[in-house]
Design an enzyme around this catalytic site. Structure first.
Site, PDB file in Angstrom:
ATOM      1  N   ARG A 139      17.858 -59.596 -10.648  1.00 44.64           N
ATOM      2  CA  ARG A 139      17.799 -60.016 -12.044  1.00 44.64           C
ATOM      3  C   ARG A 139      18.971 -59.400 -12.802  1.00 44.64           C
ATOM      4  O   ARG A 139      19.311 -58.228 -12.592  1.00 44.64           O
ATOM      5  CB  ARG A 139      16.495 -59.550 -12.708  1.00 44.64           C
ATOM      6  CG  ARG A 139      15.265 -60.334 -12.298  1.00 44.64           C
ATOM      7  CD  ARG A 139      15.286 -61.761 -12.821  1.00 44.64           C
ATOM      8  NE  ARG A 139      14.102 -62.503 -12.419  1.00 44.64           N
ATOM      9  CZ  ARG A 139      14.013 -63.238 -11.303  1.00 44.64           C
ATOM     10  NH1 ARG A 139      15.037 -63.332 -10.467  1.00 44.64           N
ATOM     11  NH2 ARG A 139      12.901 -63.883 -11.028  1.00 44.64           N
TER      12      ARG A 139
ATOM     13  N   HIS B 218      22.449 -68.326 -10.152  1.00 45.29           N
ATOM     14  CA  HIS B 218      21.037 -68.087  -9.796  1.00 45.29           C
ATOM     15  C   HIS B 218      20.571 -69.063  -8.700  1.00 45.29           C
ATOM     16  O   HIS B 218      19.617 -69.818  -8.882  1.00 45.29           O
ATOM     17  CB  HIS B 218      20.132 -68.193 -11.042  1.00 45.29           C
ATOM     18  CG  HIS B 218      18.826 -67.467 -10.854  1.00 45.29           C
ATOM     19  ND1 HIS B 218      18.208 -66.737 -11.840  1.00 45.29           N
ATOM     20  CD2 HIS B 218      18.021 -67.356  -9.767  1.00 45.29           C
ATOM     21  CE1 HIS B 218      17.080 -66.230 -11.378  1.00 45.29           C
ATOM     22  NE2 HIS B 218      16.946 -66.593 -10.120  1.00 45.29           N
TER      23      HIS B 218
HETATM   24  P1  NDP Z   1       8.858 -57.351  -3.692  1.00 44.22           P
HETATM   25  O1  NDP Z   1       7.873 -57.126  -4.778  1.00 44.22           O
HETATM   26  O2  NDP Z   1       8.353 -57.768  -2.358  1.00 44.22           O
HETATM   27  O3  NDP Z   1       9.721 -56.013  -3.466  1.00 44.22           O
HETATM   28  C1  NDP Z   1      10.174 -55.228  -4.496  1.00 44.22           C
HETATM   29  C2  NDP Z   1      10.790 -53.958  -3.921  1.00 44.22           C
HETATM   30  O4  NDP Z   1      11.353 -53.189  -4.976  1.00 44.22           O
HETATM   31  C3  NDP Z   1       9.755 -53.060  -3.230  1.00 44.22           C
HETATM   32  O5  NDP Z   1      10.321 -52.449  -2.094  1.00 44.22           O
HETATM   33  C4  NDP Z   1       9.458 -52.012  -4.297  1.00 44.22           C
HETATM   34  O6  NDP Z   1       9.039 -50.754  -3.798  1.00 44.22           O
HETATM   35  C5  NDP Z   1      10.839 -51.854  -4.926  1.00 44.22           C
HETATM   36  N1  NDP Z   1      10.718 -51.284  -6.270  1.00 44.22           N
HETATM   37  C6  NDP Z   1      10.056 -51.752  -7.337  1.00 44.22           C
HETATM   38  N2  NDP Z   1      10.192 -50.924  -8.391  1.00 44.22           N
HETATM   39  C7  NDP Z   1      10.943 -49.887  -7.965  1.00 44.22           C
HETATM   40  C8  NDP Z   1      11.416 -48.697  -8.569  1.00 44.22           C
HETATM   41  N3  NDP Z   1      11.113 -48.387  -9.840  1.00 44.22           N
HETATM   42  N4  NDP Z   1      12.153 -47.849  -7.827  1.00 44.22           N
HETATM   43  C9  NDP Z   1      12.435 -48.130  -6.529  1.00 44.22           C
HETATM   44  N5  NDP Z   1      12.022 -49.250  -5.888  1.00 44.22           N
HETATM   45  C10 NDP Z   1      11.285 -50.114  -6.603  1.00 44.22           C
HETATM   46  O7  NDP Z   1       9.913 -58.390  -4.247  1.00 44.22           O
HETATM   47  P2  NDP Z   1      10.769 -59.474  -3.434  1.00 44.22           P
HETATM   48  O8  NDP Z   1      11.480 -58.783  -2.344  1.00 44.22           O
HETATM   49  O9  NDP Z   1       9.932 -60.647  -3.096  1.00 44.22           O
HETATM   50  O10 NDP Z   1      11.789 -59.955  -4.579  1.00 44.22           O
HETATM   51  C11 NDP Z   1      12.672 -59.051  -5.206  1.00 44.22           C
HETATM   52  C12 NDP Z   1      13.299 -59.685  -6.429  1.00 44.22           C
HETATM   53  O11 NDP Z   1      14.268 -60.643  -6.050  1.00 44.22           O
HETATM   54  C13 NDP Z   1      12.345 -60.497  -7.318  1.00 44.22           C
HETATM   55  O12 NDP Z   1      11.613 -59.647  -8.193  1.00 44.22           O
HETATM   56  C14 NDP Z   1      13.293 -61.416  -8.082  1.00 44.22           C
HETATM   57  O13 NDP Z   1      13.668 -60.819  -9.275  1.00 44.22           O
HETATM   58  C15 NDP Z   1      14.500 -61.519  -7.152  1.00 44.22           C
HETATM   59  N6  NDP Z   1      14.692 -62.886  -6.644  1.00 44.22           N
HETATM   60  C16 NDP Z   1      15.875 -63.523  -6.921  1.00 44.22           C
HETATM   61  C17 NDP Z   1      16.134 -64.760  -6.413  1.00 44.22           C
HETATM   62  C18 NDP Z   1      17.452 -65.429  -6.656  1.00 44.22           C
HETATM   63  O14 NDP Z   1      17.622 -66.598  -6.301  1.00 44.22           O
HETATM   64  N7  NDP Z   1      18.421 -64.748  -7.215  1.00 44.22           N
HETATM   65  C19 NDP Z   1      15.161 -65.487  -5.582  1.00 44.22           C
HETATM   66  C20 NDP Z   1      13.965 -64.723  -5.337  1.00 44.22           C
HETATM   67  C21 NDP Z   1      13.759 -63.471  -5.860  1.00 44.22           C
HETATM   68  P3  NDP Z   1       7.666 -50.621  -2.964  1.00 44.22           P
HETATM   69  O15 NDP Z   1       7.970 -51.282  -1.632  1.00 44.22           O
HETATM   70  O16 NDP Z   1       7.461 -49.180  -2.840  1.00 44.22           O
HETATM   71  O17 NDP Z   1       6.621 -51.366  -3.747  1.00 44.22           O
HETATM   72  C1  OXD Z   2      12.693 -65.936  -7.978  1.00 47.91           C
HETATM   73  C2  OXD Z   2      13.924 -66.495  -8.433  1.00 47.91           C
HETATM   74  O1  OXD Z   2      12.248 -64.930  -8.529  1.00 47.91           O
HETATM   75  O2  OXD Z   2      14.180 -67.673  -8.151  1.00 47.91           O
HETATM   76  O3  OXD Z   2      12.106 -66.499  -7.022  1.00 47.91           O
HETATM   77  O4  OXD Z   2      14.729 -65.810  -9.053  1.00 47.91           O
END
Ligand code: NDP
Ligand code: OXD
Length: 309
Positions: A224, A272
């Site tokens: 993001r 995006h």
């Molecule tokens: P998940 O919820 O599966 O994973 C999030 C990860 O971030 C986890 O490992 C979590 O830790 C870690 N995390 C969260 N908060 C913190 C923090 N404060 N400090 C350290 N680590 C932290 O999410 P996804 O992998 O499914 O997706 C990640 C992001 O990718 C989405 O939120 C979205 O914003 C973005 N996205 C972007 C897309 C694009 O096209 N650009 C498409 C899809 C997603 P823990 O494992 O300990 O919970």
């Molecule tokens: C998602 C994205 O969060 O598209 O899946 O950014």
């Protein structure tokens, strides 16, 4: 049984056709043609309708059309007690894995410099390291971070990761929490960000963090835009502390024509598209969750509103 669909980017016709196949009994409605609001039991949303969910008194599921749910949690008016789910789909994971591999190699193999040289008709070699000579630091080891990290490891990059809770992953050294962030950063030649946007992570990639990366590091943000303080990033690129940044996401989307990021040095921007929600597989997984709710079971991939993801 009615579902309301609302998205600024996904094509409702495609989703309607997929639901007609997989769940023909579902009355698929598209915002703003909601019909009688009390008939709506399920909401499938990406962004603009989040503040209108209170209009549906019989809602049983709020399903995000994205893996990130910051668009929902930012809404001031969410109905209490209605389960909210993230979008977790093998196609979404595959898309992100490909995007991260592509741009990690793009940075490693100095593609931006070759493209600039091509424009100058400059036929010279640059020194290019092997993947095993550059370490990738993965911020966020969730569904997308872990899959991308293991693909990077597979093609020879040493990979380290950072997450909120402790992780134990094969061949990936894992760092945890704020206390281990500096050690993680100091080792990250290519920093990939796949963190969710939460109150804790907003603006986390600022000048203080960037300074802790090795000189010449690259940043790849597929998560993001608001995780990054964009002025600090431009400054780090200008000073040469960072050699390149790849951004799939920006604070304002679409990125306005006068935004300084467009003109910044050594930056690559994609609109995006790192990984795009797929209607075919997506409708099937949402239908599965709807069936779970109808059977009195808990839906998969629930959001933890307290953690913010
Ligand atoms: P998940 O919820 O599966 O994973 C999030 C990860 O971030 C986890 O490992 C979590 O830790 C870690 N995390 C969260 N908060 C913190 C923090 N404060 N400090 C350290 N680590 C932290 O999410 P996804 O992998 O499914 O997706 C990640 C992001 O990718 C989405 O939120 C979205 O914003 C973005 N996205 C972007 C897309 C694009 O096209 N650009 C498409 C899809 C997603 P823990 O494992 O300990 O919970
Ligand atoms: C998602 C994205 O969060 O598209 O899946 O950014």
């Amino acid at each position: 049984m009615a579902l309301i669909f609302c998205s600024r980017t996904d094509d409702p016709k495609e989703w309607r056709a997929e639901f007609a196949e997989v769940m023909p009994e579902l009355d698929f409605r598209v915002w703003p043609d909601i019909g009688r609001p009390e008939e709506i039991e399920f909401a499938l949303v990406w962004d603009p309708m989040a503040n209108r969910l209170l209009d549906f008194p019989n809602l049983r599921l709020i399903a995000s059309l994205g893996a990130g749910v910051d668009h929902l949690l930012a809404a001031t008016t969410l109905p209490d007690g209605v389960p909210m789910t993230r979008f977790v789909d093998d196609n979404l994971t595959q898309g992100m894995r490909e995007w991260v591999l592509l741009y990690s190699l793009y940075c490693l193999r100095r593609v931006p410099e070759y493209l600039a040289r091509q424009r100058e008709q400059d036929w010279h070699r640059l020194d290019v390291p092997f993947a095993y000579q550059r370490r990738v630091g993965m911020m966020g080891l969730g569904i997308l971070g872990e899959a991308s990290a293991s693909a990077l490891r597979h093609i020879g990059f040493p990979v380290i990761g950072w997450s909120r809770g402790k992780k134990d992953l094969p061949e990936i050294e894992c760092f945890t929490g704020a206390g281990e962030l500096d050690d993680f950063l100091a080792l990250s030649d290519i920093l990939v960000c796949l963190l969710p946007l939460t109150p804790e992570t907003e603006g986390i990639i600022d000048s203080e963090l960037l300074t802790k990366l090795p000189r010449g590091a690259c940043l790849i943000n597929g998560a993001r835009g608001s995780l990054v303080v964009e002025a600090d990033l431009i400054q780090a690129l200008e000073s040469g502390h960072l050699s390149h940044a790849v951004l799939d996401v920006t604070r304002k989307e679409p990125l306005p024509a006068d935004d300084p990021l467009w003109q910044a040095r050594n930056i690559t921007i994609t609109p995006h598209v790192a990984s795009v929600t797929n209607a075919k597989s997506g409708a099937r997984l949402i239908a599965k969750n709807i069936r779970r709710i109808q059977a009195g079971e808990t839906p998969h991939h629930l959001v933890d509103p307290k953690a913010g993801y």
